[in-house]
Design a protein around this motif. Structure first.
Motif, PDB file in Angstrom:
ATOM      1  N   ALA A 250       0.830  -1.207   0.000  1.00 20.16           N
ATOM      2  CA  ALA A 250       0.000   0.000   0.000  1.00 20.16           C
ATOM      3  C   ALA A 250       0.863   1.256   0.000  1.00 20.16           C
ATOM      4  N   TYR A 251       2.014   1.160   0.649  1.00 21.13           N
ATOM      5  CA  TYR A 251       2.997   2.257   0.642  1.00 21.13           C
ATOM      6  C   TYR A 251       3.404   2.600  -0.791  1.00 21.13           C
ATOM      7  N   VAL A 252       3.485   1.589  -1.652  1.00 18.81           N
ATOM      8  CA  VAL A 252       3.778   1.811  -3.069  1.00 18.81           C
ATOM      9  C   VAL A 252       2.543   2.345  -3.795  1.00 18.81           C
ATOM     10  N   SER A 253       1.398   1.740  -3.521  1.00 16.07           N
ATOM     11  CA  SER A 253       0.164   2.122  -4.211  1.00 16.07           C
ATOM     12  C   SER A 253      -0.135   3.609  -4.055  1.00 16.07           C
ATOM     13  N   ASN A 254       0.139   4.177  -2.871  1.00 15.54           N
ATOM     14  CA  ASN A 254      -0.192   5.575  -2.610  1.00 15.54           C
ATOM     15  C   ASN A 254       0.911   6.548  -3.010  1.00 15.54           C
ATOM     16  N   THR A 255       1.943   6.065  -3.682  1.00 10.74           N
ATOM     17  CA  THR A 255       3.029   6.916  -4.159  1.00 10.74           C
ATOM     18  C   THR A 255       2.483   8.129  -4.908  1.00 10.74           C
ATOM     19  N   PRO A 256       2.980   9.341  -4.648  1.00 13.45           N
ATOM     20  CA  PRO A 256       4.077   9.740  -3.769  1.00 13.45           C
ATOM     21  C   PRO A 256       3.596  10.284  -2.421  1.00 13.45           C
ATOM     22  N   HIS A 257       2.405   9.892  -1.995  1.00 13.80           N
ATOM     23  CA  HIS A 257       1.778  10.515  -0.830  1.00 13.80           C
ATOM     24  C   HIS A 257       2.045   9.736   0.456  1.00 13.80           C
ATOM     25  N   ALA A 258       1.681  10.369   1.559  1.00 16.60           N
ATOM     26  CA  ALA A 258       1.919   9.806   2.888  1.00 16.60           C
ATOM     27  C   ALA A 258       0.663   9.147   3.444  1.00 16.60           C
ATOM     28  N   TYR A 259       0.842   7.983   4.056  1.00 12.30           N
ATOM     29  CA  TYR A 259      -0.171   7.290   4.842  1.00 12.30           C
ATOM     30  C   TYR A 259      -1.232   6.620   3.980  1.00 12.30           C
ATOM     31  N   TYR A 260      -2.344   6.229   4.580  1.00  8.58           N
ATOM     32  CA  TYR A 260      -3.196   5.201   4.000  1.00  8.58           C
ATOM     33  C   TYR A 260      -4.682   5.483   4.204  1.00  8.58           C
ATOM     34  N   LYS A 261      -5.473   4.546   3.689  1.00  9.16           N
ATOM     35  CA  LYS A 261      -6.924   4.547   3.873  1.00  9.16           C
ATOM     36  C   LYS A 261      -7.286   4.840   5.325  1.00  9.16           C
ATOM     37  N   ASN A 262      -8.347   5.623   5.501  1.00  6.60           N
ATOM     38  CA  ASN A 262      -8.878   6.033   6.802  1.00  6.60           C
ATOM     39  C   ASN A 262      -8.004   7.058   7.504  1.00  6.60           C
ATOM     40  N   ASN A 263      -7.052   7.626   6.789  1.00  9.13           N
ATOM     41  CA  ASN A 263      -6.232   8.697   7.335  1.00  9.13           C
ATOM     42  C   ASN A 263      -6.437   9.922   6.455  1.00  9.13           C
ATOM     43  N   MET A 264      -6.392  11.114   7.051  1.00  2.00           N
ATOM     44  CA  MET A 264      -6.684  12.327   6.289  1.00  2.00           C
ATOM     45  C   MET A 264      -5.448  12.980   5.679  1.00  2.00           C
ATOM     46  N   HIS A 265      -4.288  12.303   5.761  1.00  2.00           N
ATOM     47  CA  HIS A 265      -3.158  12.751   4.972  1.00  2.00           C
ATOM     48  C   HIS A 265      -3.417  12.368   3.510  1.00  2.00           C
ATOM     49  N   GLU A 266      -2.586  12.877   2.615  1.00  2.00           N
ATOM     50  CA  GLU A 266      -2.891  12.765   1.186  1.00  2.00           C
ATOM     51  C   GLU A 266      -3.017  11.319   0.711  1.00  2.00           C
ATOM     52  N   GLY A 267      -2.257  10.403   1.293  1.00  2.00           N
ATOM     53  CA  GLY A 267      -2.364   9.012   0.868  1.00  2.00           C
ATOM     54  C   GLY A 267      -3.714   8.393   1.143  1.00  2.00           C
ATOM     55  N   GLY A 268      -4.434   8.913   2.121  1.00  2.00           N
ATOM     56  CA  GLY A 268      -5.746   8.370   2.445  1.00  2.00           C
ATOM     57  C   GLY A 268      -6.875   8.957   1.634  1.00  2.00           C
ATOM     58  N   ILE A 269      -6.735  10.247   1.261  1.00  4.96           N
ATOM     59  CA  ILE A 269      -7.876  10.943   0.651  1.00  4.96           C
ATOM     60  C   ILE A 269      -7.650  11.354  -0.805  1.00  4.96           C
ATOM     61  N   SER A 270      -6.497  11.007  -1.374  1.00  5.35           N
ATOM     62  CA  SER A 270      -6.208  11.385  -2.762  1.00  5.35           C
ATOM     63  C   SER A 270      -6.312  10.170  -3.670  1.00  5.35           C
ATOM     64  N   ALA A 271      -6.888  10.365  -4.826  1.00  2.86           N
ATOM     65  CA  ALA A 271      -7.080   9.253  -5.750  1.00  2.86           C
ATOM     66  C   ALA A 271      -6.987   9.754  -7.186  1.00  2.86           C
ATOM     67  N   PRO A 272      -6.805   8.841  -8.136  1.00  2.67           N
ATOM     68  CA  PRO A 272      -6.846   9.255  -9.540  1.00  2.67           C
ATOM     69  C   PRO A 272      -8.209   9.841  -9.899  1.00  2.67           C
ATOM     70  N   PHE A 273      -8.204  10.751 -10.844  1.00  7.95           N
ATOM     71  CA  PHE A 273      -9.442  11.275 -11.415  1.00  7.95           C
ATOM     72  C   PHE A 273      -9.217  11.415 -12.913  1.00  7.95           C
ATOM     73  N   ILE A 274     -10.015  10.696 -13.688  1.00  8.12           N
ATOM     74  CA  ILE A 274      -9.979  10.775 -15.151  1.00  8.12           C
ATOM     75  C   ILE A 274     -11.379  11.108 -15.637  1.00  8.12           C
ATOM     76  N   ALA A 275     -11.468  12.061 -16.547  1.00  6.08           N
ATOM     77  CA  ALA A 275     -12.746  12.361 -17.197  1.00  6.08           C
ATOM     78  C   ALA A 275     -12.541  12.348 -18.708  1.00  6.08           C
ATOM     79  N   TRP A 276     -13.472  11.722 -19.404  1.00  2.00           N
ATOM     80  CA  TRP A 276     -13.401  11.543 -20.861  1.00  2.00           C
ATOM     81  C   TRP A 276     -14.741  11.949 -21.456  1.00  2.00           C
TER      82      TRP A 276
END
Length: 557
Positions: free
Chosen positions: A372-398
């Motif tokens: 998960a540390y790799v999956s959330n690259t380059p952000h810090a921390y994980y799911k259920n945490n309010m640091h960027e690794g927990g609340i940031s995700a890809p967004f694509i619109a087509w």
């Protein structure tokens, strides 16, 4: 009065022409082609920021990469860090407490924490069906277990999927032994067919819904809500085979690979600080050989699950083209939160005993923190945490002819922005009342100016706020404050320079901390947030392990 034959003929002719004119007008009005766009919203579960090719991954996602190259990507798009609160915001356009799901899909005894969507918060289905759209949902629901709160009761014409938060991907069959997978189709309980894979079934039902819907003249809204790659790690053998040996490089090297690709793609700013190494993750070189083999297998299966989602998105795109609806369809792709941190052995919710090898029916493996540390690259921390690794995700619109191809923007969007976006594009009126109930106003902003190239990021007067299980955050301009339960101390980061959240500026910029914390208090009061210590359940879901001595956190899935 006697009417002459000639006058009668003139009157009859005039009447016929008049009625023909009216008929012609009505016929023209009836046959005016529908120009409002179809809308497809695709959500995946527990996918990290860097887990698809368009965001730096080695996982094969050619269909998502195509949508990205022909559409737009946001560097900054926010969710609510965990499943049910994210889905509550997504489906209603409200902050989760305002929608009734401030904690999870369990009832804590207060309206903001009732565990299902309230009547004051309208769903996509309700608003868009009221605007003349067909409303379709295939996949995960997770915002109300009671049948009165199921999708067909909240505005969706068709539904296939599961109601709760997680599911096996195989039923009893050739891949191992597992209990039947409970599903619902249009209010009727069913199970996953034997030897079928859940990701495929979710996509196949979505496609069948489109075939059925194409017989109408209506535009459609499809919410395609995949369970993958949420645990348990279960995948098809042919997909796992694609990644055999790929992860023998280990998590340290793989994270470095992804960072290089992100910089090359323009997803990551080379001038930005990236998250420091998670010291809770052992150095790959120090992991014993036998353990490495198990870790490699976990990531091979995880990659296979993401790969299968992409394959099914490819099938969906083929169907759109076959139906000749691809030119007038908006597709949005997001994840409900970052990848899950924490080790399964630390969780109070033990997974069932494995009855099959990892990856098969009956196995209940997790991705776990090291990957998960790799999956959330380059952000810090994980799911259920309010640091960027927990609340940031890809967004694509087509959206062909509407969105400039291969655009990458800052964005700074949030889940609450999708409802006003869709309603603007659908020309759908968002009502003030519904069946005699006063409806909550929408707090988000339309993404249309960003999608159409008129703006680099969402323009909003208010900050963005988060609270869940005592974890809190506020984003205002370049500044972000964040705290992790049980601590109530705010950290402060300048996200223009430090999205990796490496340097806490709270001590030197108390003015900013005071300003944003005051914003938070006002928002919490208005939104119905309650101090977590006052409502904390006996068996918490997703509570984080307290901060470790070395300053890192470990979050429980």
């Amino acid at each position: 009065m006697v009417v002459s034959p000639l006058l009668f003929l003139q009157i009859s002719t005039f009447t016929f022409l008049l009625l023909s004119g009216f008929s012609s007008v009505f016929a023209q009005k009836k046959t005016v082609p529908e120009t409002r766009p179809n809308i497809i919203l695709i959500m995946v579960d527990d996918l990290g920021y860097s887990d698809i090719g368009a965001y730096g991954s080695e996982i094969k996602t050619p269909n998502l990469d195509q949508l990205a190259s022909e559409g737009i990507r946001f560097r900054e798009f926010y969710n609510n860090s965990i499943c049910a609160p994210t889905r509550a915001s997504l489906i209603t356009g409200q902050y989760p407490h305002k929608a009734g799901v401030g904690y999870f899909n369990v009832n804590l005894g207060l309206p903001p924490y009732q565990g299902y969507l309230n009547k004051e918060s309208l769903t996509f289905g309700e608003v868009l069906r009221g605007a003349g759209y067909s409303t379709l949902l295939s996949g995960k629901w997770h915002v109300g277990d009671d049948s009165l709160a199921w999708p067909n009761q909240r505005g969706f014409d068709r539904f296939y999927g599961f109601i709760g938060g997680a599911s096996n991907y195989f039923d009893i069959g050739q891949y191992g032994q597992a209990p039947p997978v409970p599903l619902v189709e249009n209010n009727k309980r069913t199970t996953l067919p034997k030897d079928k894979y859940l990701t495929d079934e979710i996509a196949d039902h979505a496609i069948s819904f489109l075939d059925e819907q194409s017989k109408t003249s209506k535009p459609f809204f499809l919410y395609l809500s995949f369970n993958a790659p949420h645990w348990p790690l279960q995948a098809l053998p042919e997909d796992i085979a694609k990644y055999k040996g790929r992860y023998s490089v280990g998590w340290d090297s793989l994270r470095a690979e992804r960072i290089r690709r992100q910089k090359a793609l323009g997803i990551s700013d080379p001038n930005q600080a990236i998250a420091v190494r998670d010291n809770q993750v052992p150095l790959w070189d120090n992991v014993p050989y036998d353990e490495k083999k198990l870790w490699e297998a976990k990531m091979e299966i995880y990659a296979a699950m993401v790969d299968r989602v992409d394959q099914n998105i490819g099938k969906l795109l083929e169907k759109l083209k076959a139906l000749k609806k691809d030119d007038n369809t908006l597709i949005v792709f997001i994840s409900d939160n970052g990848a899950q941190g924490g080790y399964s052995g630390s969780s109070g919710r033990k997974p069932p005993r494995n009855t099959g090898p990892i990856g098969t029916a009956g196995s209940y493996g997790y991705q776990d923190q090291s990957w998960a540390y790799v999956s959330n690259t380059p952000h810090a921390y994980y799911k259920n945490n309010m640091h960027e690794g927990g609340i940031s995700a890809p967004f694509i619109a087509w959206f062909p002819k509407q969105i400039k191809a291969n655009s990458i923007v800052k964005g700074t969007g949030h889940l609450i922005d999708l409802a006003p976006t869709f309603y603007e594009l659908a020309n759908a009126k968002y009502p003030a009342t519904w069946n005699g109930t006063n409806i909550h106003v929408l707090p988000g902003k339309s993404l249309v100016p960003v999608l159409t190239g008129k703006s680099e990021q969402v323009g909003r007067e208010e900050p963005i706020f988060w609270e869940r299980a005592g974890n809190r955050a506020v984003r205002k301009g370049k500044w972000k404050i964040v705290s992790t339960y049980p601590s109530y101390k705010w950290e402060l980061y300048d996200l223009e320079k430090d999205r990796g959240e490496t340097t806490d500026l709270a001590a030197s910029r108390t003015d900013i901390v005071n300003e944003l914390s005051a914003d938070y208090v006002r928002w919490a009061d208005k939104t119905g947030v309650v101090d977590y210590d006052k409502i904390k359940p006996a068996n918490p879901i997703g509570d984080p392990v307290p901060r470790q001595a070395n300053g890192m956190r470990r979050d429980i899935p």
